[in-house]
Design a protein around this motif. Structure first.
Motif, PDB file in Angstrom:
ATOM      1  N   SER A   1       0.820  -1.223   0.000  1.00 38.38           N
ATOM      2  CA  SER A   1       0.000   0.000   0.000  1.00 38.38           C
ATOM      3  C   SER A   1       0.851   1.269   0.000  1.00 38.38           C
ATOM      4  O   SER A   1       0.323   2.367  -0.181  1.00 38.38           O
ATOM      5  N   LEU A   2       2.173   1.124   0.202  1.00 35.22           N
ATOM      6  CA  LEU A   2       3.069   2.275   0.288  1.00 35.22           C
ATOM      7  C   LEU A   2       3.694   2.575  -1.067  1.00 35.22           C
ATOM      8  O   LEU A   2       4.033   1.663  -1.823  1.00 35.22           O
ATOM      9  N   ASN A   3       3.876   3.872  -1.387  1.00 37.28           N
ATOM     10  CA  ASN A   3       4.587   4.215  -2.620  1.00 37.28           C
ATOM     11  C   ASN A   3       6.092   4.003  -2.409  1.00 37.28           C
ATOM     12  O   ASN A   3       6.553   3.861  -1.269  1.00 37.28           O
ATOM     13  N   PRO A   4       6.885   3.951  -3.479  1.00 36.68           N
ATOM     14  CA  PRO A   4       8.320   3.656  -3.339  1.00 36.68           C
ATOM     15  C   PRO A   4       9.074   4.603  -2.414  1.00 36.68           C
ATOM     16  O   PRO A   4       9.982   4.173  -1.695  1.00 36.68           O
ATOM     17  N   ALA A   5       8.716   5.887  -2.409  1.00 35.95           N
ATOM     18  CA  ALA A   5       9.414   6.839  -1.540  1.00 35.95           C
ATOM     19  C   ALA A   5       9.112   6.542  -0.070  1.00 35.95           C
ATOM     20  O   ALA A   5      10.009   6.584   0.778  1.00 35.95           O
ATOM     21  N   GLU A   6       7.855   6.222   0.225  1.00 37.39           N
ATOM     22  CA  GLU A   6       7.503   5.918   1.616  1.00 37.39           C
ATOM     23  C   GLU A   6       8.068   4.567   2.040  1.00 37.39           C
ATOM     24  O   GLU A   6       8.456   4.389   3.205  1.00 37.39           O
ATOM     25  N   GLN A   7       8.162   3.623   1.125  1.00 29.91           N
ATOM     26  CA  GLN A   7       8.843   2.362   1.436  1.00 29.91           C
ATOM     27  C   GLN A   7      10.294   2.623   1.826  1.00 29.91           C
ATOM     28  O   GLN A   7      10.800   2.059   2.798  1.00 29.91           O
ATOM     29  N   SER A   8      10.947   3.500   1.075  1.00 28.65           N
ATOM     30  CA  SER A   8      12.334   3.845   1.396  1.00 28.65           C
ATOM     31  C   SER A   8      12.427   4.493   2.771  1.00 28.65           C
ATOM     32  O   SER A   8      13.324   4.176   3.566  1.00 28.65           O
ATOM     33  N   ARG A   9      11.496   5.402   3.079  1.00 27.29           N
ATOM     34  CA  ARG A   9      11.512   6.056   4.389  1.00 27.29           C
ATOM     35  C   ARG A   9      11.294   5.042   5.516  1.00 27.29           C
ATOM     36  O   ARG A   9      11.895   5.148   6.585  1.00 27.29           O
ATOM     37  N   HIS A  10      10.429   4.044   5.292  1.00 27.78           N
ATOM     38  CA  HIS A  10      10.219   3.006   6.301  1.00 27.78           C
ATOM     39  C   HIS A  10      11.529   2.260   6.585  1.00 27.78           C
ATOM     40  O   HIS A  10      11.868   2.007   7.742  1.00 27.78           O
ATOM     41  N   ILE A  11      12.248   1.906   5.528  1.00 27.81           N
ATOM     42  CA  ILE A  11      13.508   1.182   5.690  1.00 27.81           C
ATOM     43  C   ILE A  11      14.523   2.051   6.426  1.00 27.81           C
ATOM     44  O   ILE A  11      15.221   1.595   7.340  1.00 27.81           O
TER      45      ILE A  11
ATOM     46  N   ILE B   1      13.932  11.309   3.140  1.00 24.16           N
ATOM     47  CA  ILE B   1      13.557  11.707   4.496  1.00 24.16           C
ATOM     48  C   ILE B   1      13.122  13.172   4.529  1.00 24.16           C
ATOM     49  O   ILE B   1      12.190  13.552   5.256  1.00 24.16           O
ATOM     50  N   LEU B   2      13.774  14.022   3.732  1.00 28.70           N
ATOM     51  CA  LEU B   2      13.396  15.438   3.642  1.00 28.70           C
ATOM     52  C   LEU B   2      12.117  15.637   2.831  1.00 28.70           C
ATOM     53  O   LEU B   2      11.589  16.749   2.773  1.00 28.70           O
ATOM     54  N   GLN B   3      11.655  14.552   2.200  1.00 30.49           N
ATOM     55  CA  GLN B   3      10.458  14.570   1.355  1.00 30.49           C
ATOM     56  C   GLN B   3      10.578  15.586   0.217  1.00 30.49           C
ATOM     57  O   GLN B   3       9.642  16.344  -0.072  1.00 30.49           O
ATOM     58  N   LEU B   4      11.761  15.609  -0.406  1.00 28.08           N
ATOM     59  CA  LEU B   4      11.948  16.426  -1.602  1.00 28.08           C
ATOM     60  C   LEU B   4      11.217  15.785  -2.775  1.00 28.08           C
ATOM     61  O   LEU B   4      10.901  14.595  -2.755  1.00 28.08           O
ATOM     62  N   ASP B   5      10.958  16.568  -3.804  1.00 24.54           N
ATOM     63  CA  ASP B   5      10.301  16.049  -4.999  1.00 24.54           C
ATOM     64  C   ASP B   5      11.319  15.337  -5.888  1.00 24.54           C
ATOM     65  O   ASP B   5      12.411  15.858  -6.133  1.00 24.54           O
ATOM     66  N   TYR B   6      10.945  14.179  -6.379  1.00 23.47           N
ATOM     67  CA  TYR B   6      11.764  13.455  -7.367  1.00 23.47           C
ATOM     68  C   TYR B   6      10.933  12.286  -7.891  1.00 23.47           C
ATOM     69  O   TYR B   6       9.901  11.920  -7.305  1.00 23.47           O
ATOM     70  N   SER B   7      11.397  11.695  -8.965  1.00 25.88           N
ATOM     71  CA  SER B   7      10.692  10.546  -9.539  1.00 25.88           C
ATOM     72  C   SER B   7      10.907   9.315  -8.668  1.00 25.88           C
ATOM     73  O   SER B   7      12.041   8.984  -8.306  1.00 25.88           O
ATOM     74  N   TRP B   8       9.821   8.615  -8.348  1.00 24.79           N
ATOM     75  CA  TRP B   8       9.933   7.407  -7.540  1.00 24.79           C
ATOM     76  C   TRP B   8      10.754   6.324  -8.236  1.00 24.79           C
ATOM     77  O   TRP B   8      11.226   5.398  -7.588  1.00 24.79           O
ATOM     78  N   SER B   9      10.931   6.439  -9.540  1.00 22.98           N
ATOM     79  CA  SER B   9      11.713   5.431 -10.265  1.00 22.98           C
ATOM     80  C   SER B   9      13.166   5.408  -9.801  1.00 22.98           C
ATOM     81  O   SER B   9      13.878   4.424 -10.050  1.00 22.98           O
ATOM     82  N   LEU B  10      13.634   6.462  -9.145  1.00 20.03           N
ATOM     83  CA  LEU B  10      15.010   6.481  -8.651  1.00 20.03           C
ATOM     84  C   LEU B  10      15.221   5.442  -7.553  1.00 20.03           C
ATOM     85  O   LEU B  10      16.358   5.094  -7.233  1.00 20.03           O
ATOM     86  N   HIS B  11      14.127   4.926  -6.986  1.00 20.73           N
ATOM     87  CA  HIS B  11      14.227   3.897  -5.945  1.00 20.73           C
ATOM     88  C   HIS B  11      14.183   2.483  -6.532  1.00 20.73           C
ATOM     89  O   HIS B  11      13.990   1.522  -5.789  1.00 20.73           O
ATOM     90  N   ARG B  12      14.393   2.352  -7.837  1.00 20.48           N
ATOM     91  CA  ARG B  12      14.163   1.061  -8.476  1.00 20.48           C
ATOM     92  C   ARG B  12      15.031  -0.067  -7.916  1.00 20.48           C
ATOM     93  O   ARG B  12      14.642  -1.230  -7.963  1.00 20.48           O
ATOM     94  N   ASP B  13      16.227   0.233  -7.395  1.00 17.98           N
ATOM     95  CA  ASP B  13      17.062  -0.848  -6.853  1.00 17.98           C
ATOM     96  C   ASP B  13      17.088  -0.860  -5.320  1.00 17.98           C
ATOM     97  O   ASP B  13      17.825  -1.645  -4.713  1.00 17.98           O
ATOM     98  N   ASN B  14      16.258   0.002  -4.690  1.00 20.61           N
ATOM     99  CA  ASN B  14      16.106   0.020  -3.223  1.00 20.61           C
ATOM    100  C   ASN B  14      17.411   0.259  -2.467  1.00 20.61           C
ATOM    101  O   ASN B  14      17.548  -0.138  -1.303  1.00 20.61           O
TER     102      ASN B  14
END
Length: 378
Positions: free
Chosen positions: A64-74, A95-108
């Motif tokens: 249910s979490l988007n990729p940015a929030e998944q990253s913040r959880h980790i 963590i600063l919640q800056l704007d960027y494409s969630w695709s940047l989290h593709r490799d976690n």
């Protein structure tokens, strides 16, 4: 294969860990061999997922979490496991919640700072970034009546001043304190790692949220032995008037394609109804006197009740047409509309601007300098 809750025995300690983790917006991790065995059983049947080493989450919750929030959880989880780690680069931007494409989290990948040495991946999922400064800030997460809030502190986590922080006149119930590189250092690291179009939304949102000034970024570049020309270019175009990441990406594509930098958030007034003002996303005032407007249309404008004031799609479209008519009365010659998909594909946006006659810097270099000085320092 779907998991069967019926085959699992109730494990109250693990259930409590899961509830606490979700309540505090982080993952859970094993605290004993008994807990670990219970986790492995639920991992095998699909009830839990393991997004990172020794970090688990309920599968349905995680999805249910988007990729940015998944990253913040980790990151929040790792900050508890390893309190001395300082998160950097894209992790600090998350963590600063800056704007960027969630695709940047593709490799976690999780990025952490190191003061000396060469940036290198230490083990799967972690990459170290050598930073040129030792400035450390914190993101404090605290309990609210509806969940968890966050506040940026320009203080290291060990600062005694954190104990004196009050929010709304009272001391907060702290759930996490995440050490991060300073916003300026974070932007420098991201500006060196990512392309202009990927990084400009980060720079715009940091300026818009008053997290950084251009001088702070330039100071770090001056201290660095690395070529920071890509970062300085981002500083040159950074603009707090950009309202969201989609608009920043759109402007980055416009700049990269060679068009004159448009003015942002320009207000037009209908001469027949001067009490009505209409703010547009981008505008060009051409040397010939023509005025060209570009509107970035997010899907939310048509489907998000908070943006449509609960109007139906037909009513929203009618309102947009009426708005266009009034903007034209204010002197606008051409109105171009684009969407996130067109911006992401680049070519449809570029073709629309070429057809509309948007000015290009290669044809009139003077206009880039003139159109680029319309915002104050953050």
């Amino acid at each position: 294969m779907p998991f069967d809750h019926g085959i699992m025995r109730t494990h109250h300690a693990l259930d409590q860990l899961i509830n606490d983790a979700e309540r505090n917006l982080r993952c859970l991790y094993s605290t004993s061999n008994t807990i670990k065995q219970a986790m492995l059983i639920r991992l095998r049947n699909g009830y839990l997922t393991r997004p990172f080493r020794n970090a688990y989450a309920r599968t349905d919750y995680w999805k249910s979490l988007n990729p940015a929030e998944q990253s913040r959880h980790i990151i929040r989880t790792l900050s508890q496991q390893f309190p001395n780690r300082v998160f950097a680069g894209l992790s600090a931007a998350a963590i600063l919640q800056l704007d960027y494409s969630w695709s940047l989290h593709r490799d976690n990948t999780v990025f952490i700072a190191q003061k000396t040495g060469t940036s290198a991946r230490t083990y799967s999922g972690i990459q170290r970034i050598s930073t040129s400064t030792s400035a450390i800030a914190s993101m404090l997460h605290y309990r609210t009546s509806t969940g968890v809030g966050a506040v940026f502190l320009d203080l290291p986590p060990e600062s005694p001043r954190i104990a004196e922080i009050t929010i709304g006149g009272r001391k907060p119930e702290i759930t996490n304190i995440v050490p991060i590189t300073s916003p300026a250092q974070t932007l420098v690291d991201c500006g060196l790692q990512f392309s202009f179009t990927q990084a400009l939304p980060m720079f715009d949102s940091a300026a818009r949220n008053k997290l950084v000034t251009s001088d702070q970024i330039i100071e770090i570049c001056d201290q660095s032995r690395i070529d920071c020309s890509s970062v300085l270019r981002l500083v040159h175009y950074m603009n707090p008037l950009s309202e969201n990441g989609g608009e920043s990406l759109c402007r980055a594509i416009i700049i990269e394609a060679g068009f004159v930098v448009p003015d942002l958030q320009h207000v037009f007034v209908n001469p027949d109804a001067p009490w009505k003002e209409y703010r547009v996303d981008f505008v060009w005032h051409t040397p010939s006197g023509r005025i060209i407007v570009l509107e970035f249309d997010g899907t939310a404008k048509y489907v998000d009740p908070s943006m449509t004031h609960r109007q139906g799609i037909q009513d929203v479209v009618h309102s947009e047409r009426e708005r266009e008519d009034n903007i034209r009365k204010a002197g606008v010659n051409t109105i171009v509309r684009t969407t996130y998909d067109e911006v992401r594909q680049k070519t449809p946006l570029i073709n629309k601007l070429l057809e509309a006659g948007a000015p290009m810097t290669i044809m009139n270099p003077f206009t880039e300098r003139a159109a680029d000085s319309n915002w104050p320092d953050a």
